[in-house]
Write a protein that holds these residues in place. Structure first.
Motif, PDB file in Angstrom:
ATOM      1  N   ALA A 257       0.838  -1.200   0.000  1.00 42.19           N
ATOM      2  CA  ALA A 257       0.000   0.000   0.000  1.00 42.19           C
ATOM      3  C   ALA A 257       0.871   1.247   0.000  1.00 42.19           C
ATOM      4  CB  ALA A 257      -0.909   0.008   1.231  1.00 42.19           C
ATOM      5  N   MET A 258       0.316   2.325  -0.525  1.00 46.47           N
ATOM      6  CA  MET A 258       0.970   3.621  -0.423  1.00 46.47           C
ATOM      7  C   MET A 258       0.821   4.158   0.992  1.00 46.47           C
ATOM      8  SD  MET A 258       0.028   5.613  -3.970  1.00 46.47           S
ATOM      9  CE  MET A 258      -1.740   5.452  -3.780  1.00 46.47           C
ATOM     10  N   ALA A 259       1.832   4.863   1.484  1.00 47.93           N
ATOM     11  CA  ALA A 259       1.725   5.498   2.791  1.00 47.93           C
ATOM     12  C   ALA A 259       0.603   6.526   2.773  1.00 47.93           C
ATOM     13  CB  ALA A 259       3.044   6.167   3.156  1.00 47.93           C
ATOM     14  N   ASP A 260      -0.096   6.664   3.906  1.00 45.57           N
ATOM     15  CA  ASP A 260      -1.192   7.627   3.998  1.00 45.57           C
ATOM     16  C   ASP A 260      -0.722   9.032   3.635  1.00 45.57           C
ATOM     17  OD1 ASP A 260      -2.771   5.569   4.878  1.00 45.57           O
ATOM     18  OD2 ASP A 260      -2.662   6.125   6.993  1.00 45.57           O
ATOM     19  N   GLY A 261       0.472   9.403   4.099  1.00 45.80           N
ATOM     20  CA  GLY A 261       0.987  10.734   3.813  1.00 45.80           C
ATOM     21  C   GLY A 261       1.223  10.963   2.335  1.00 45.80           C
ATOM     22  N   LEU A 262       1.686   9.928   1.637  1.00 42.20           N
ATOM     23  CA  LEU A 262       1.878  10.031   0.193  1.00 42.20           C
ATOM     24  C   LEU A 262       0.540  10.218  -0.510  1.00 42.20           C
ATOM     25  CD1 LEU A 262       3.493   9.800  -2.440  1.00 42.20           C
ATOM     26  CD2 LEU A 262       3.332   7.303  -2.220  1.00 42.20           C
ATOM     27  N   VAL A 263      -0.464   9.439  -0.105  1.00 42.71           N
ATOM     28  CA  VAL A 263      -1.790   9.551  -0.728  1.00 42.71           C
ATOM     29  C   VAL A 263      -2.341  10.961  -0.539  1.00 42.71           C
ATOM     30  CG1 VAL A 263      -4.162   8.708  -0.673  1.00 42.71           C
ATOM     31  CG2 VAL A 263      -2.274   7.098  -0.449  1.00 42.71           C
ATOM     32  N   THR A 264      -2.229  11.492   0.666  1.00 42.28           N
ATOM     33  CA  THR A 264      -2.727  12.843   0.944  1.00 42.28           C
ATOM     34  C   THR A 264      -2.005  13.871   0.091  1.00 42.28           C
ATOM     35  OG1 THR A 264      -3.353  12.264   3.207  1.00 42.28           O
ATOM     36  CG2 THR A 264      -3.008  14.592   2.733  1.00 42.28           C
ATOM     37  N   ARG A 265      -0.689  13.739  -0.023  1.00 42.26           N
ATOM     38  CA  ARG A 265       0.090  14.701  -0.809  1.00 42.26           C
ATOM     39  C   ARG A 265      -0.309  14.650  -2.280  1.00 42.26           C
ATOM     40  NH1 ARG A 265       5.494  16.479  -0.611  1.00 42.26           N
ATOM     41  NH2 ARG A 265       5.775  18.083  -2.230  1.00 42.26           N
ATOM     42  N   LEU A 266      -0.471  13.458  -2.817  1.00 37.37           N
ATOM     43  CA  LEU A 266      -0.893  13.331  -4.212  1.00 37.37           C
ATOM     44  C   LEU A 266      -2.261  13.962  -4.420  1.00 37.37           C
ATOM     45  CD1 LEU A 266       0.195   9.648  -4.989  1.00 37.37           C
ATOM     46  CD2 LEU A 266       1.313  11.739  -5.778  1.00 37.37           C
ATOM     47  N   GLN A 267      -3.166  13.718  -3.466  1.00 40.91           N
ATOM     48  CA  GLN A 267      -4.524  14.261  -3.583  1.00 40.91           C
ATOM     49  C   GLN A 267      -4.506  15.778  -3.516  1.00 40.91           C
ATOM     50  OE1 GLN A 267      -6.450  15.185  -0.283  1.00 40.91           O
ATOM     51  NE2 GLN A 267      -7.620  16.391  -1.743  1.00 40.91           N
ATOM     52  N   GLU A 268      -3.782  16.327  -2.551  1.00 44.06           N
ATOM     53  CA  GLU A 268      -3.760  17.776  -2.369  1.00 44.06           C
ATOM     54  C   GLU A 268      -3.094  18.494  -3.540  1.00 44.06           C
ATOM     55  OE1 GLU A 268      -3.663  17.910   2.544  1.00 44.06           O
ATOM     56  OE2 GLU A 268      -1.816  18.220   1.391  1.00 44.06           O
ATOM     57  N   ALA A 269      -2.052  17.874  -4.096  1.00 44.05           N
ATOM     58  CA  ALA A 269      -1.324  18.500  -5.208  1.00 44.05           C
ATOM     59  C   ALA A 269      -1.897  18.120  -6.564  1.00 44.05           C
ATOM     60  CB  ALA A 269       0.152  18.107  -5.143  1.00 44.05           C
ATOM     61  N   ARG A 270      -2.958  17.288  -6.553  1.00 44.23           N
ATOM     62  CA  ARG A 270      -3.593  16.817  -7.782  1.00 44.23           C
ATOM     63  C   ARG A 270      -2.575  16.142  -8.701  1.00 44.23           C
ATOM     64  NH1 ARG A 270      -8.160  21.422  -9.364  1.00 44.23           N
ATOM     65  NH2 ARG A 270      -9.209  21.391  -7.330  1.00 44.23           N
ATOM     66  N   LEU A 271      -1.782  15.272  -8.097  1.00 45.60           N
ATOM     67  CA  LEU A 271      -0.788  14.499  -8.831  1.00 45.60           C
ATOM     68  C   LEU A 271      -1.264  13.054  -8.950  1.00 45.60           C
ATOM     69  CD1 LEU A 271       2.474  15.876  -7.146  1.00 45.60           C
ATOM     70  CD2 LEU A 271       1.394  16.630  -9.274  1.00 45.60           C
ATOM     71  N   GLU A 272      -0.558  12.265  -9.744  1.00 44.48           N
ATOM     72  CA  GLU A 272      -0.909  10.870  -9.959  1.00 44.48           C
ATOM     73  C   GLU A 272       0.196   9.974  -9.416  1.00 44.48           C
ATOM     74  OE1 GLU A 272      -3.809  10.037 -10.998  1.00 44.48           O
ATOM     75  OE2 GLU A 272      -4.471  12.048 -11.580  1.00 44.48           O
ATOM     76  N   ILE A 273      -0.077   8.693  -9.366  1.00 46.47           N
ATOM     77  CA  ILE A 273       0.896   7.746  -8.836  1.00 46.47           C
ATOM     78  C   ILE A 273       2.189   7.779  -9.654  1.00 46.47           C
ATOM     79  CG2 ILE A 273       1.330   5.292  -8.406  1.00 46.47           C
ATOM     80  CD1 ILE A 273      -1.673   5.012  -7.838  1.00 46.47           C
TER      81      ILE A 273
END
Length: 410
Positions: A257-273
């Motif tokens: 799984a992706m770390a929760d912090g990574l998921v949040t950062r991707l979501q907030e910055a509107r980035l992709e995996i």
């Protein structure tokens, strides 16, 4: 069945009554088709049971459902639509039995998560389809071992933790820390990623630490004040000491799984995996059906043919030096397979055996306790169930010795 009202966010409304010539599902399907005819800009459609103060809302733009219970201070929860079957099942069950009938399709996200929670959930669903998620940890370890040696390094083991790592000659790296109990932390560092901001050292320090949020503590300590290595870049940690720099953080305390912090950062910055660098730096090696010196050479022109040949040979010699695995007790294998046949299945990646799906510890009963004993006796890797799983659910990594037996029980 009870009366239902269909509506959209543009003020259109239609009443459906039981006993008519059309089912509620067909009637709602027609109502939906009318909204999607190209002339409507509606973003949501609602099925409401006014008498019981329940509603199911289809959020078209978010590809999600929202369920609502209560007129005053309503309970509101969200769930992604993952497939056409998912969409139909939710509709059918709500029409038949309302809000409570949707519990079995959980987990549902609370209203406090809102659209941001849906975006994070979608990132996790996307990662579930990734090559890294689908690669068995055993094979991941083998390939990382080879690539570490190809890159001119030796795997190092300290206190039962093995560090593997390689680079691409341009400062981009992949590192992994694998523990004796089968858990692991995989870190990618892509200098070209928008998750890396070297121009603002202070901001990047805080952001780097935030990427690791949600990583289990026993894995997080492996990258705090870690020993220096050619493949790791250390950055200051806000609380003192150092942290291994990352643009991607993935942990295998349970299913990868992706770390929760990574998921949040991707979501907030509107980035992709893809912005983590995991596809470019690691998954290309995992997709190779034939993992050989030739295919690695085609995928990694920065390594010489001699380096690649040497790395494969060193790994093969290391594997030959390991002691043979002791044979399994056939009676215990049979009992494990019987529990699998009664209450288990393989996940869609064939990476885990899943037992007691959706059951509480009480519902799993004595069979769960026996399974725990068998996992230890057979030397299998039991891992944490995914977040939101029922309390009795158990995940065990697949093992070829067991796989050979399961064909007799399926």
């Amino acid at each position: 069945m009870r009366p239902l009202t269909f509506s959209d966010d543009e003020g259109n409304e239609q009443r459906w009554l039981p006993g008519g010539p059309r089912s509620a599902l067909d009637a709602f399907g027609e109502f939906l088709d009318q909204r999607l005819d190209g002339e409507s800009d509606c973003a949501s459609l609602r099925i409401e049971d006014e008498e019981n103060e329940e509603a199911l809302v289809l959020l078209l733009d978010e590809e999600a459902f929202c369920r609502v219970k209560g007129g005053r201070n309503p309970r509101t929860e969200y769930r992604l639509i993952s497939s056409k079957n998912d969409y139909r099942n939710l509709l059918v069950n709500f029409v038949r039995a309302g809000f409570a009938a949707l519990d079995r399709f959980g987990p549902w996200l609370p209203e406090t998560d809102g659209p941001a929670g849906l975006a994070r959930a979608r990132l996790r669903v996307t990662f579930d389809g990734s090559v890294l998620r689908a690669t068995h940890p055993r094979e991941l370890r083998r390939r990382l071992d080879v690539l570490t040696r190809v890159d001119g390094h030796e795997p190092t083991t300290t206190d039962g933790v093995t560090h593997l790592g390689f680079g691409n000659g341009s400062g981009d790296t992949v590192n992994a820390w694998l523990t004796a109990d089968g858990s692991a932390l995989v870190v990618t560092f892509d200098r070209t990623s928008r998750l890396h901001s070297p121009g603002d050292a202070e901001a990047d320090t805080d952001a780097q630490a935030a990427l690791y949020e949600g990583v289990p503590e026993d894995l997080l300590v492996l990258v705090r004040n870690a020993s220096a290595a050619d493949t790791t870049l250390h950055v200051p940690h806000p609380d003192g000491g150092t942290l291994v720099a990352a643009t991607g953080v993935f942990h295998l305390s349970g299913p990868c799984a992706m770390a929760d912090g990574l998921v949040t950062r991707l979501q907030e910055a509107r980035l992709e995996i893809e912005d983590t660098g995991v596809g470019r730096l690691l998954e290309g090696f995992l997709t190779l059906r034939d993992f050989t010196p030739g295919t690695v050479g085609e995928s990694a022109p920065w390594w010489s043919a001699e380096d690649i040949t040497r790395g494969f040979a060193a790994t093969a010699a290391s594997e030959q030096g390991r002691s043979a695995t002791a044979p399994l007790d056939q009676g215990e294998v049979d009992r494990f397979c019987k529990i699998w046949a009664d209450s288990g299945y393989n996940d869609r990646w064939d990476v885990h055996y899943v037992f007691f799906d959706g059951r509480t510890r009480e519902q799993a009963g004595d069979a769960r306790e026996e399974l725990l004993r068998l996992i230890e006796a057979l030397g299998l890797d039991g891992v944490d169930a995914p977040p939101g799983a029922a309390t009795g659910e158990m995940w065990v990594r697949t093992d070829p010795r067991i796989d050979n037996e399961l064909g007799l029980w399926s």
